[in-house]
Design an enzyme around this catalytic site. Structure first.
Site, PDB file in Angstrom:
ATOM      1  N   HIS A 286       0.856  -1.189   0.000  1.00  0.00           N
ATOM      2  CA  HIS A 286       0.000   0.000   0.000  1.00  0.00           C
ATOM      3  C   HIS A 286       0.884   1.228   0.000  1.00  0.00           C
ATOM      4  O   HIS A 286       1.963   1.237   0.570  1.00  0.00           O
ATOM      5  CB  HIS A 286      -0.909   0.014   1.246  1.00  0.00           C
TER       6      HIS A 286
ATOM      7  N   ASP B  12      -8.040  -4.972  -0.893  1.00  0.00           N
ATOM      8  CA  ASP B  12      -8.453  -5.764  -2.069  1.00  0.00           C
ATOM      9  C   ASP B  12      -8.155  -7.247  -1.933  1.00  0.00           C
ATOM     10  O   ASP B  12      -8.590  -8.027  -2.781  1.00  0.00           O
ATOM     11  CB  ASP B  12      -7.743  -5.208  -3.311  1.00  0.00           C
TER      12      ASP B  12
HETATM   13  C1  SDX Z   1      -5.847   0.490  -3.295  1.00  0.00           C
HETATM   14  O1  SDX Z   1      -4.073   4.884  -1.933  1.00  0.00           O
HETATM   15  C2  SDX Z   1      -5.075   4.257  -1.486  1.00  0.00           C
HETATM   16  O2  SDX Z   1      -5.590   4.542  -0.410  1.00  0.00           O
HETATM   17  C3  SDX Z   1      -5.601   3.120  -2.360  1.00  0.00           C
HETATM   18  C4  SDX Z   1      -6.696   2.266  -1.754  1.00  0.00           C
HETATM   19  C5  SDX Z   1      -7.979   3.060  -1.559  1.00  0.00           C
HETATM   20  O3  SDX Z   1      -8.775   2.660  -0.683  1.00  0.00           O
HETATM   21  O4  SDX Z   1      -8.224   4.005  -2.351  1.00  0.00           O
HETATM   22  O5  SDX Z   1      -6.260   1.752  -0.499  1.00  0.00           O
HETATM   23  C6  SDX Z   1      -7.040   1.098  -2.673  1.00  0.00           C
HETATM   24  O6  SDX Z   1      -5.472   0.903  -4.358  1.00  0.00           O
HETATM   25  C7  SDX Z   1      -5.120  -0.592  -2.555  1.00  0.00           C
HETATM   26  C8  SDX Z   1      -3.880  -1.108  -3.358  1.00  0.00           C
HETATM   27  C9  SDX Z   1      -4.356  -2.149  -4.366  1.00  0.00           C
HETATM   28  N1  SDX Z   1      -3.231  -2.506  -5.287  1.00  0.00           N
HETATM   29  C10 SDX Z   1      -2.654  -3.708  -5.214  1.00  0.00           C
HETATM   30  O7  SDX Z   1      -2.894  -4.561  -4.366  1.00  0.00           O
HETATM   31  C11 SDX Z   1      -1.627  -3.951  -6.314  1.00  0.00           C
HETATM   32  C12 SDX Z   1      -0.398  -4.644  -5.706  1.00  0.00           C
HETATM   33  N2  SDX Z   1       0.281  -3.662  -4.875  1.00  0.00           N
HETATM   34  C13 SDX Z   1       1.338  -2.902  -5.449  1.00  0.00           C
HETATM   35  O8  SDX Z   1       1.358  -2.744  -6.797  1.00  0.00           O
HETATM   36  C14 SDX Z   1       1.870  -1.788  -4.580  1.00  0.00           C
HETATM   37  O9  SDX Z   1       2.012  -2.279  -3.323  1.00  0.00           O
HETATM   38  C15 SDX Z   1       1.093  -0.501  -4.536  1.00  0.00           C
HETATM   39  C16 SDX Z   1       0.827   0.037  -5.899  1.00  0.00           C
HETATM   40  C17 SDX Z   1      -0.188  -0.669  -3.815  1.00  0.00           C
HETATM   41  C18 SDX Z   1       1.954   0.494  -3.784  1.00  0.00           C
HETATM   42  O10 SDX Z   1       3.043   0.720  -4.618  1.00  0.00           O
HETATM   43  P1  SDX Z   1       4.304   1.456  -4.113  1.00  0.00           P
HETATM   44  O11 SDX Z   1       4.002   2.437  -3.034  1.00  0.00           O
HETATM   45  O12 SDX Z   1       5.053   1.932  -5.308  1.00  0.00           O
HETATM   46  O13 SDX Z   1       5.072   0.307  -3.445  1.00  0.00           O
HETATM   47  P2  SDX Z   1       6.418   0.626  -2.798  1.00  0.00           P
HETATM   48  O14 SDX Z   1       7.168   1.620  -3.575  1.00  0.00           O
HETATM   49  O15 SDX Z   1       6.111   0.937  -1.354  1.00  0.00           O
HETATM   50  O16 SDX Z   1       7.192  -0.748  -2.924  1.00  0.00           O
HETATM   51  C19 SDX Z   1       8.271  -0.856  -2.097  1.00  0.00           C
HETATM   52  C20 SDX Z   1       8.908  -2.166  -2.490  1.00  0.00           C
HETATM   53  C21 SDX Z   1       9.341  -2.207  -3.941  1.00  0.00           C
HETATM   54  O17 SDX Z   1      10.418  -3.113  -3.983  1.00  0.00           O
HETATM   55  P3  SDX Z   1      11.945  -2.487  -3.953  1.00  0.00           P
HETATM   56  O18 SDX Z   1      12.068  -1.632  -5.183  1.00  0.00           O
HETATM   57  O19 SDX Z   1      12.074  -1.736  -2.645  1.00  0.00           O
HETATM   58  O20 SDX Z   1      12.850  -3.728  -3.973  1.00  0.00           O
HETATM   59  O21 SDX Z   1       7.948  -3.223  -2.325  1.00  0.00           O
HETATM   60  C22 SDX Z   1       7.757  -3.852  -3.579  1.00  0.00           C
HETATM   61  C23 SDX Z   1       8.182  -2.872  -4.635  1.00  0.00           C
HETATM   62  O22 SDX Z   1       8.600  -3.586  -5.784  1.00  0.00           O
HETATM   63  N3  SDX Z   1       6.336  -4.154  -3.676  1.00  0.00           N
HETATM   64  C24 SDX Z   1       5.841  -5.343  -3.966  1.00  0.00           C
HETATM   65  C25 SDX Z   1       4.457  -5.205  -3.901  1.00  0.00           C
HETATM   66  N4  SDX Z   1       4.145  -3.951  -3.574  1.00  0.00           N
HETATM   67  C26 SDX Z   1       5.320  -3.303  -3.430  1.00  0.00           C
HETATM   68  N5  SDX Z   1       6.487  -6.506  -4.278  1.00  0.00           N
HETATM   69  C27 SDX Z   1       5.644  -7.565  -4.526  1.00  0.00           C
HETATM   70  N6  SDX Z   1       4.289  -7.517  -4.471  1.00  0.00           N
HETATM   71  C28 SDX Z   1       3.674  -6.357  -4.177  1.00  0.00           C
HETATM   72  N7  SDX Z   1       2.353  -6.297  -4.119  1.00  0.00           N
END
Ligand code: SDX
Length: 394
Positions: free
Chosen positions: A272, A329
């Site tokens: 998130h 989700d």
């Molecule tokens: C919603 O903003 C809101 O409030 C949204 C929401 C709402 O109510 O409106 O809460 C609803 O959108 C919830 C999120 C739903 N999306 C997903 O579940 C998709 C999967 N999640 C990711 O794509 C991701 O976690 C995000 C998009 C939600 C957040 O992305 P960020 O902030 O860019 O993630 P990050 O930069 O904090 O990631 C840090 C690290 C990275 O790795 P490094 O580069 O540090 O090695 O964590 C990794 C990312 O690659 N990472 C994941 C991951 N999410 C982050 N690795 C594997 N699986 C994942 N899901």
């Protein structure tokens, strides 16, 4: 640990959006609407009560709630010409695409509120119309995609029951509304109702800041929500769980894929932008999952896969170091599926829930007379240079 900050201590003019609607603390995993903890609202309130709270700032009295509900009931019908628009869509049109097109069309049929301060009655009528018509649009999009007759709203049903009726009833059959389904949907809609400045809400605010109508601003929010990294994730979670199930159910293999930087696979429903702890909504939905499936007598193998995946991820250093937890989700799609909803409708359910939040945030932004949105940038492009005639270019 409420983790609440009061504006006069924690707020610096950082250019962040100022809002009094929703408070969330990503570290503590705290979420509240107008100061009421989400856990209490999910357990004790109806979705329309929460919608009223978000939009007007206070929990409604019994009279205010019945007036709000009755006014919405009166506007649940769509102009008959909407049917011609439906006829134009192919049956495989994604319901989110249909939803955003038709919500944009509302401005043509019902001149939407542009200036809340211009005319309070017009604004309020626009709010009621949007709350009333989105479920009808969503249900008719679904019926249209199935080639089934459109079911008109029934004024003697409550908001959620009416939606279920329009979705699943058929003219030649009796349709019994299951109170377990109504209760589960109320909770899910409440949990999705607002979430401060997320991607789709920021879209609604920035479109509205140009004094575009509330309908056009919400249509923008619907399009943003559709993205698989945002509201589209609930559909992507089920597709991911299905793939794991069909691939023998080996969750560790998919944990490894999610960690492999050469593989752009992400664990959908995990992580998130703000929560670096459990998403409080995910905790409530996970609990609801077990009880709803038990009450409905549904055995869904992907629920066990989801629990196994969560367990494996929560015990994995990669996820722990990055504070990646299940978000709203991760489990919601399992309940939607148990309620009989098709996967491509899951994000539509998210939009139905988020609607009062979008309305509240648009109203606050306009009533605060916020200037037109204009995000700044840092230019990192070329220095000034002279034009090169085409025959001189390499
Ligand atoms: C919603 O903003 C809101 O409030 C949204 C929401 C709402 O109510 O409106 O809460 C609803 O959108 C919830 C999120 C739903 N999306 C997903 O579940 C998709 C999967 N999640 C990711 O794509 C991701 O976690 C995000 C998009 C939600 C957040 O992305 P960020 O902030 O860019 O993630 P990050 O930069 O904090 O990631 C840090 C690290 C990275 O790795 P490094 O580069 O540090 O090695 O964590 C990794 C990312 O690659 N990472 C994941 C991951 N999410 C982050 N690795 C594997 N699986 C994942 N899901």
């Amino acid at each position: 640990a409420t983790g609440f900050i009061t504006l006069d201590t924690g707020y610096k003019n950082t250019g962040a959006t100022k809002s009094s609607i929703t408070f969330l603390d990503g570290e503590l995993g705290v979420l509240s609407y107008r100061g009421y903890p989400i856990e209490q609202l999910a357990e004790k309130a109806s979705f329309l009560e929460v919608a009223y709270l978000l939009i007007y700032g206070e929990l409604p009295t019994a009279d205010q709630l019945s007036n709000f509900s009755n006014r919405i009931t009166k506007h649940t019908n769509l102009h008959e010409n909407f049917k011609k628009i439906f006829d134009g869509f192919p049956s495989n049109a994604h319901p989110m695409g249909v939803l955003s097109s038709l919500v944009s069309s509302l401005t043509a049929f019902y001149p939407g509120a542009i200036d809340p301060d211009a005319n309070a009655e017009v604004l309020d009528l626009t709010i009621v119309r949007l709350m009333a018509k989105l479920p009808t649009i969503a249900a008719w999009s679904y019926k249209n995609s199935k080639g089934q007759p459109l079911m008109y709203p029934k004024n003697n049903l409550d908001y959620v029951s009416n939606f279920l009726y329009m979705m699943f009833a058929l003219p030649n059959q009796d349709y019994v509304i299951d109170p377990v389904v109504v209760e589960a949907l109320n909770v899910l809609l409440i949990l999705h109702a607002d979430h401060e400045q997320n991607c789709s809400t920021s879209t609604v605010r920035i479109v509205g800041s140009a004094h575009a109508s509330l309908y056009s601003s919400v249509a923008g929010g619907i399009n943003a929500l559709w993205g698989p990294l945002h509201g589209g994730a609930n559909q992507a979670v089920i597709e991911m769980l299905e793939a794991i199930k069909n691939d023998g159910g080996d969750v560790k293999k998919y944990i490894a894929k999610a960690k492999d930087k050469n593989d752009n696979f992400r664990l959908m429903g995990f992580g998130h932008r703000v929560y670096k702890n459990f998403d409080p909504r995910a905790k409530i939905i996970k609990k609801a999952c077990d009880s709803v499936l038990a009450k409905l007598g549904v055995k869904d193998p992907v629920l066990e896969i989801a629990k196994g995946l969560e367990e494996a991820a929560l015990n994995d250093d990669y996820f722990k170091e990055r504070k990646l937890y299940p978000n709203v989700d991760f489990y919601s799609g399992i309940i939607y599926r148990a309620l009989g909803l098709r996967t491509d409708l899951f994000t539509v359910m998210f939009a139905l829930g988020r609607l009062p939040g979008w309305i509240a945030q648009w109203k606050e932004m306009r009533e605060d007379n916020e200037p037109i949105g204009r995000p700044r940038q840092v230019y990192i492009g070329s220095n000034t240079r002279d034009f090169v005639p085409i025959d001189k270019r390499k």
